[in-house]
Design an enzyme around this catalytic site. Structure first.
Site, PDB file in Angstrom:
ATOM      1  N   GLN A  90     -54.344  53.938   5.036  1.00 36.52           N
ATOM      2  CA  GLN A  90     -54.271  54.960   3.982  1.00 36.52           C
ATOM      3  C   GLN A  90     -53.176  55.972   4.288  1.00 36.52           C
ATOM      4  OE1 GLN A  90     -58.197  56.065   1.986  1.00 36.52           O
ATOM      5  NE2 GLN A  90     -58.820  55.719   4.071  1.00 36.52           N
ATOM      6  N   ARG A  93     -49.894  54.528   3.446  1.00 38.22           N
ATOM      7  CA  ARG A  93     -49.679  54.537   1.995  1.00 38.22           C
ATOM      8  C   ARG A  93     -49.240  55.935   1.537  1.00 38.22           C
ATOM      9  NH1 ARG A  93     -54.969  53.690  -1.271  1.00 38.22           N
ATOM     10  NH2 ARG A  93     -55.102  55.845  -0.660  1.00 38.22           N
ATOM     11  N   ARG A 117     -58.756  66.336  -1.785  1.00 34.23           N
ATOM     12  CA  ARG A 117     -59.562  65.130  -1.935  1.00 34.23           C
ATOM     13  C   ARG A 117     -60.144  64.635  -0.624  1.00 34.23           C
ATOM     14  NH1 ARG A 117     -54.949  63.163  -4.114  1.00 34.23           N
ATOM     15  NH2 ARG A 117     -54.773  61.548  -2.521  1.00 34.23           N
ATOM     16  N   TYR A 138     -45.223  74.430   5.493  1.00 35.99           N
ATOM     17  CA  TYR A 138     -44.870  75.736   6.058  1.00 35.99           C
ATOM     18  C   TYR A 138     -43.485  76.097   5.527  1.00 35.99           C
ATOM     19  CZ  TYR A 138     -44.809  79.174   9.892  1.00 35.99           C
ATOM     20  OH  TYR A 138     -44.770  80.323  10.624  1.00 35.99           O
ATOM     21  N   ARG A 193     -45.501  90.978   1.281  1.00 34.14           N
ATOM     22  CA  ARG A 193     -44.180  90.576   1.798  1.00 34.14           C
ATOM     23  C   ARG A 193     -44.284  89.103   2.204  1.00 34.14           C
ATOM     24  NH1 ARG A 193     -42.908  88.159   5.569  1.00 34.14           N
ATOM     25  NH2 ARG A 193     -43.112  89.402   7.447  1.00 34.14           N
ATOM     26  N   LYS A 211     -50.604  78.414   7.221  1.00 33.70           N
ATOM     27  CA  LYS A 211     -50.741  78.814   8.640  1.00 33.70           C
ATOM     28  C   LYS A 211     -51.953  78.103   9.248  1.00 33.70           C
ATOM     29  CE  LYS A 211     -47.525  82.107   9.092  1.00 33.70           C
ATOM     30  NZ  LYS A 211     -46.587  82.364  10.168  1.00 33.70           N
ATOM     31  N   ASP A 284     -47.893  88.553   6.784  1.00 33.55           N
ATOM     32  CA  ASP A 284     -47.086  88.914   5.612  1.00 33.55           C
ATOM     33  C   ASP A 284     -47.593  90.158   4.870  1.00 33.55           C
ATOM     34  OD1 ASP A 284     -45.548  86.851   6.408  1.00 33.55           O
ATOM     35  OD2 ASP A 284     -45.626  85.719   4.559  1.00 33.55           O
ATOM     36  N   ASN A 287     -44.166  96.328   5.019  1.00 36.71           N
ATOM     37  CA  ASN A 287     -43.692  97.187   6.101  1.00 36.71           C
ATOM     38  C   ASN A 287     -44.590  98.397   6.358  1.00 36.71           C
ATOM     39  OD1 ASN A 287     -41.985  98.130   7.962  1.00 36.71           O
ATOM     40  ND2 ASN A 287     -40.204  98.338   6.613  1.00 36.71           N
ATOM     41  N   ASP A 306     -49.074  88.457  13.304  1.00 37.36           N
ATOM     42  CA  ASP A 306     -48.184  87.375  13.691  1.00 37.36           C
ATOM     43  C   ASP A 306     -46.717  87.738  13.484  1.00 37.36           C
ATOM     44  OD1 ASP A 306     -47.645  84.748  14.501  1.00 37.36           O
ATOM     45  OD2 ASP A 306     -47.434  84.123  12.425  1.00 37.36           O
ATOM     46  N   ASP A 307     -46.426  88.466  12.399  1.00 40.95           N
ATOM     47  CA  ASP A 307     -45.024  88.810  12.114  1.00 40.95           C
ATOM     48  C   ASP A 307     -44.462  89.720  13.197  1.00 40.95           C
ATOM     49  OD1 ASP A 307     -44.904  87.515   9.497  1.00 40.95           O
ATOM     50  OD2 ASP A 307     -46.421  88.996   8.983  1.00 40.95           O
ATOM     51  N   ALA A 340     -35.054  96.366  10.439  1.00 39.49           N
ATOM     52  CA  ALA A 340     -35.828  97.157  11.402  1.00 39.49           C
ATOM     53  C   ALA A 340     -37.266  97.249  10.910  1.00 39.49           C
ATOM     54  CB  ALA A 340     -35.219  98.549  11.550  1.00 39.49           C
ATOM     55  N   ALA A 343     -40.940  92.568  11.899  1.00 39.34           N
ATOM     56  CA  ALA A 343     -40.464  91.490  12.771  1.00 39.34           C
ATOM     57  C   ALA A 343     -39.438  92.020  13.777  1.00 39.34           C
ATOM     58  CB  ALA A 343     -39.871  90.367  11.916  1.00 39.34           C
ATOM     59  N   ASN A 447     -36.806  84.173   6.555  1.00 35.67           N
ATOM     60  CA  ASN A 447     -37.348  83.009   5.845  1.00 35.67           C
ATOM     61  C   ASN A 447     -37.415  83.308   4.351  1.00 35.67           C
ATOM     62  OD1 ASN A 447     -37.953  81.530   8.225  1.00 35.67           O
ATOM     63  ND2 ASN A 447     -39.753  82.809   8.535  1.00 35.67           N
ATOM     64  N   ASN A 491     -39.370  80.449  15.243  1.00 37.56           N
ATOM     65  CA  ASN A 491     -40.417  80.783  14.276  1.00 37.56           C
ATOM     66  C   ASN A 491     -41.722  80.994  15.025  1.00 37.56           C
ATOM     67  OD1 ASN A 491     -42.592  80.328  12.218  1.00 37.56           O
ATOM     68  ND2 ASN A 491     -40.776  80.205  10.943  1.00 37.56           N
TER      69      ASN A 491
HETATM   70  P1  NAI Z   1     -40.005  94.078   6.527  1.00 43.79           P
HETATM   71  O1  NAI Z   1     -40.088  94.263   5.073  1.00 43.79           O
HETATM   72  O2  NAI Z   1     -40.987  94.752   7.408  1.00 43.79           O
HETATM   73  O3  NAI Z   1     -38.525  94.512   7.044  1.00 43.79           O
HETATM   74  C1  NAI Z   1     -37.331  94.191   6.418  1.00 43.79           C
HETATM   75  C2  NAI Z   1     -36.241  95.031   7.070  1.00 43.79           C
HETATM   76  O4  NAI Z   1     -34.976  94.636   6.577  1.00 43.79           O
HETATM   77  C3  NAI Z   1     -36.376  96.527   6.787  1.00 43.79           C
HETATM   78  O5  NAI Z   1     -36.113  97.258   7.954  1.00 43.79           O
HETATM   79  C4  NAI Z   1     -35.273  96.784   5.773  1.00 43.79           C
HETATM   80  O6  NAI Z   1     -34.770  98.125   5.835  1.00 43.79           O
HETATM   81  C5  NAI Z   1     -34.241  95.779   6.242  1.00 43.79           C
HETATM   82  N1  NAI Z   1     -33.261  95.469   5.191  1.00 43.79           N
HETATM   83  C6  NAI Z   1     -33.509  95.118   3.911  1.00 43.79           C
HETATM   84  N2  NAI Z   1     -32.341  94.975   3.256  1.00 43.79           N
HETATM   85  C7  NAI Z   1     -31.357  95.250   4.139  1.00 43.79           C
HETATM   86  C8  NAI Z   1     -29.946  95.302   4.066  1.00 43.79           C
HETATM   87  N3  NAI Z   1     -29.309  95.034   2.923  1.00 43.79           N
HETATM   88  N4  NAI Z   1     -29.244  95.609   5.180  1.00 43.79           N
HETATM   89  C9  NAI Z   1     -29.888  95.883   6.334  1.00 43.79           C
HETATM   90  N5  NAI Z   1     -31.214  95.861   6.467  1.00 43.79           N
HETATM   91  C10 NAI Z   1     -31.942  95.552   5.383  1.00 43.79           C
HETATM   92  O7  NAI Z   1     -40.048  92.515   6.781  1.00 43.79           O
HETATM   93  P2  NAI Z   1     -40.307  91.769   8.162  1.00 43.79           P
HETATM   94  O8  NAI Z   1     -41.738  91.506   8.324  1.00 43.79           O
HETATM   95  O9  NAI Z   1     -39.613  92.469   9.257  1.00 43.79           O
HETATM   96  O10 NAI Z   1     -39.600  90.361   7.850  1.00 43.79           O
HETATM   97  C11 NAI Z   1     -38.207  90.318   7.596  1.00 43.79           C
HETATM   98  C12 NAI Z   1     -37.753  88.863   7.485  1.00 43.79           C
HETATM   99  O11 NAI Z   1     -38.009  88.221   8.715  1.00 43.79           O
HETATM  100  C13 NAI Z   1     -38.470  88.051   6.403  1.00 43.79           C
HETATM  101  O12 NAI Z   1     -37.525  87.222   5.756  1.00 43.79           O
HETATM  102  C14 NAI Z   1     -39.428  87.192   7.160  1.00 43.79           C
HETATM  103  O13 NAI Z   1     -39.627  85.952   6.531  1.00 43.79           O
HETATM  104  C15 NAI Z   1     -38.685  87.005   8.456  1.00 43.79           C
HETATM  105  N6  NAI Z   1     -39.619  86.726   9.535  1.00 43.79           N
HETATM  106  C16 NAI Z   1     -39.366  85.621  10.288  1.00 43.79           C
HETATM  107  C17 NAI Z   1     -40.244  85.259  11.263  1.00 43.79           C
HETATM  108  C18 NAI Z   1     -39.975  84.071  12.112  1.00 43.79           C
HETATM  109  O14 NAI Z   1     -40.880  83.622  12.823  1.00 43.79           O
HETATM  110  N7  NAI Z   1     -38.792  83.535  12.086  1.00 43.79           N
HETATM  111  C19 NAI Z   1     -41.482  85.994  11.495  1.00 43.79           C
HETATM  112  C20 NAI Z   1     -41.614  87.200  10.710  1.00 43.79           C
HETATM  113  C21 NAI Z   1     -40.714  87.520   9.750  1.00 43.79           C
END
Ligand code: NAI
Length: 552
Positions: A90, A93, A117, A138, A193, A211, A284, A287, A306-307, A340, A343, A447, A491
């Site tokens: 299965q 398939r 299912r 993911y 987010r 996840k 997610d 901020n 996790d972030d 900043a 993450a 991401n 990641n």
């Molecule tokens: P968040 O919303 O907490 O932070 C985003 C940051 O980016 C803020 O400080 C913001 O001021 C800044 N930002 C936004 N636009 C900007 C610009 N034009 N120039 C400079 N800085 C700018 O989001 P978070 O949680 O920090 O996640 C951010 C990204 O990191 C997302 O895309 C998320 O998917 C990715 N991420 C990846 C992970 C991995 O395992 N690779 C894990 C967690 C997050």
């Protein structure tokens, strides 16, 4: 009384999904282990459901793998085609059909309905093809699925707790509606987010679901121990509010004390219902809530963000792995972060801890880290408007929003993006990194793929292959001047299943703050020969079955 070791063995033995490593198989030649194995191995239990009801139960359904005896005994004889098919047949398939799908979203939809299912078969296919299917269940495809969730939605997965259910009793009632009481791990989001795609409201349910699929596939945690939850406090995404298929409350996001009391009531109700040692993974959140909630609950519940924490562990592990190539300690590097938020700040703080372990003072360590957010470089002139976590990174430099200028001035060894700004690492910036470093470190962590700060191809091409590159979502291999480059993936999926497994096995009451560093120290120094043996990976692989992720 059982000691901690035997409790862990019991839980490991009772785990039905594939164990994370063959090395972890119990040694059955030891009479004590054998006795424990016999006592706690899964028993054959006649399901409470029969007939068509049983076939409609994804946790019990085996499709055409039911034997003749089972079909007769369970009242499903004649309800299935007369042929018999093993699980392997299965699975073959399914994967064959999956590979014929026109795109990744179609694959996601097919897998999603398989999970509805026949859960066993879903996990069989996923476990056997982790490397191929991780980008489907993911990032990046799960992001696309969340964006189109209104169309994709067929069957509910997980629980919806809304702001209208804001009391412990009401939330407890909802949790009691879940089909099992034996929940050990919850992944929760409020959808604000979702990856780098912004506020997707209840469409974000795909993230906890994805996840937790990795909890099972990568860490061998039982599916029935896992509960995806979405807190619906509304959405500020006007497109969704006008979307006729939107699945959540049509109202603006609730914030402030009402929001806080919903999260508080959820934490109380969840631990009341499922026990104090229930793991709650925050995922997610926006901020303004991510760090606040982590700080509030980390000493009170078995929870982690996790972030912030998962990402920090994986990225610092990647940086440490890179130091083996650059031959510089992390404390000798200067690091520029674009972004900043949760993450980036989590990673920056863990870099500081690592640099302090290597002998720097906190001030010296913070001095090596430069952060750029949407307002530009974090400088002392912005101190009044900075949050307390960012003040220590403020630099006495001119204000600028120009990343190239920052890279030219600072000359960092590592450039890390967690900004959600696709293409922010321009060719000029990458070339500047290569000018200043024989082996520049560039991690484009945002991401899904569409939000990455640069592509793997750009990074390798602009550095003539010298870059030590990793991205949040996977990129294809890059061929350049006859050489094949295999981009690393940075990641948190490389750590959270392991953390969850540890927490669940040992029935932890809290996630210790040093857990992550213990994890990567051990991995990098003992199990992970980087780069000589494994230069194709940027990161250690703590829980994934190595064979499932490695390329031959
Ligand atoms: P968040 O919303 O907490 O932070 C985003 C940051 O980016 C803020 O400080 C913001 O001021 C800044 N930002 C936004 N636009 C900007 C610009 N034009 N120039 C400079 N800085 C700018 O989001 P978070 O949680 O920090 O996640 C951010 C990204 O990191 C997302 O895309 C998320 O998917 C990715 N991420 C990846 C992970 C991995 O395992 N690779 C894990 C967690 C997050």
């Amino acid at each position: 009384m059982l000691n901690r070791f035997s409790l862990a063995s019991i839980r490991r033995i009772s785990t039905t999904a594939r164990c994370c490593s063959d090395k972890n198989e119990p040694d059955l030649s030891d009479p004590k282990t054998l006795a424990l194995h016999k006592l706690y191995r899964p028993e054959r239990i006649t399901p409470s459901k029969r007939g068509i009801d049983l076939l409609k139960q994804p946790g019990l359904n085996k499709g055409m793998a039911f034997s003749l005896h089972e079909r007769q005994y369970l009242g499903i004889h004649g309800l299935l085609p007369p042929a018999f098919m093993t699980e392997e047949q299965q699975a073959y398939r399914i994967i064959t059909k999956l590979r014929q799908q026109p795109d990744n979203l179609a694959k996601y939809i097919q897998l999603d309905s398989l999970q509805d299912r026949n859960e066993k078969l879903y996990y069989r296919v996923l476990c056997d093809n982790v490397k191929e299917l991780m980008p489907i269940v993911y990032t990046p495809t799960v992001g696309q699925a969340c964006q189109h969730f209104g169309f994709i939605y067929r069957n509910p997965k997980g629980l919806y707790v809304t702001i209208n259910d804001n009391s412990i009793s009401k939330i407890y009632q909802i949790l009691a509606n879940w089909h099992t009481e034996n929940v050990r791990a919850i992944v929760i989001t409020d959808g604000e987010r979702i990856l780098g795609l912004g506020d997707l409201g209840t469409y974000g349910i795909g993230i906890p679901v994805g996840k937790l699929a990795l909890y099972v596939a990568l860490a061998g945690i039982r599916p029935e121990w896992c509960l995806p939850v979405i807190l619906d406090v509304g959405t500020d995404n006007t497109e969704l509010l006008n979307d006729p298929f939107y699945t959540g409350l049509r109202r603006k996001r609730v914030r402030g004390p009402e929001y806080d009391s919903l999260v508080d009531n959820f934490m109380k109700a969840a631990t009341k219902r499922f026990g104090r040692d229930t793991l709650i993974q925050f995922e997610d959140f926006g901020n303004q809530n991510a760090y606040r909630l982590l700080d509030r609950y980390k000493g009170e519940y078995c929870m982690f963000n996790d972030d912030i924490q998962g990402t920090a562990a994986v990225v610092v592990a990647g940086l440490l792995a890179s130091t083996r190539v650059t031959k510089k300690k992390l404390s000798q590097e200067k690091i520029v972060f674009l972004g900043a938020g949760g993450a980036a700040t989590g990673v920056a703080e863990m870099c500081v801890r690592q640099m302090m372990d290597e002998g720097l003072t906190e001030e010296e360590a913070c001095g090596r880290i430069y952060m750029v957010d949407i307002e530009g470089l974090i400088t002392t002139s912005r101190i009044k408007s900075l949050g307390e976590r960012h003040v220590k990174f403020a630099k006495d430099l001119p204000d600028t929003k120009n990343l190239l200028e920052v890279v030219r001035t600072v000359k960092p060894g590592a450039l890390i993006g967690a900004s959600t700004v696709a293409g922010a690492f321009t060719e000029e910036i990458i070339r500047e990194m290569a000018k200043n470093n024989p082996r520049p470190i560039i991690f484009a962590l945002s991401n899904p793929t569409s939000k990455a700060e640069c592509t793997a191809e750009t990074a390798y091409r602009c550095t003539n292959g010298a870059v030590l590159f990793a991205s949040g979502s996977p990129f294809e291999n890059v061929e350049l001047n006859g050489k094949l480059y295999k981009p690393g993936q940075g990641n948190n999926a490389y750590i959270f299943p392991g953390v969850a497994l540890g927490a669940v096995l040992f029935a932890e009451m809290f996630i210790r703050q040093n857990l992550y560093s213990v994890e990567y120290d051990e991995l990098i120094n003992k199990t992970y020969e980087w780069p000589a043996k494994d230069s194709k990976h940027g990161f250690p692989v703590p829980v994934l079955r190595r064979t499932s992720m490695d390329e031959e």
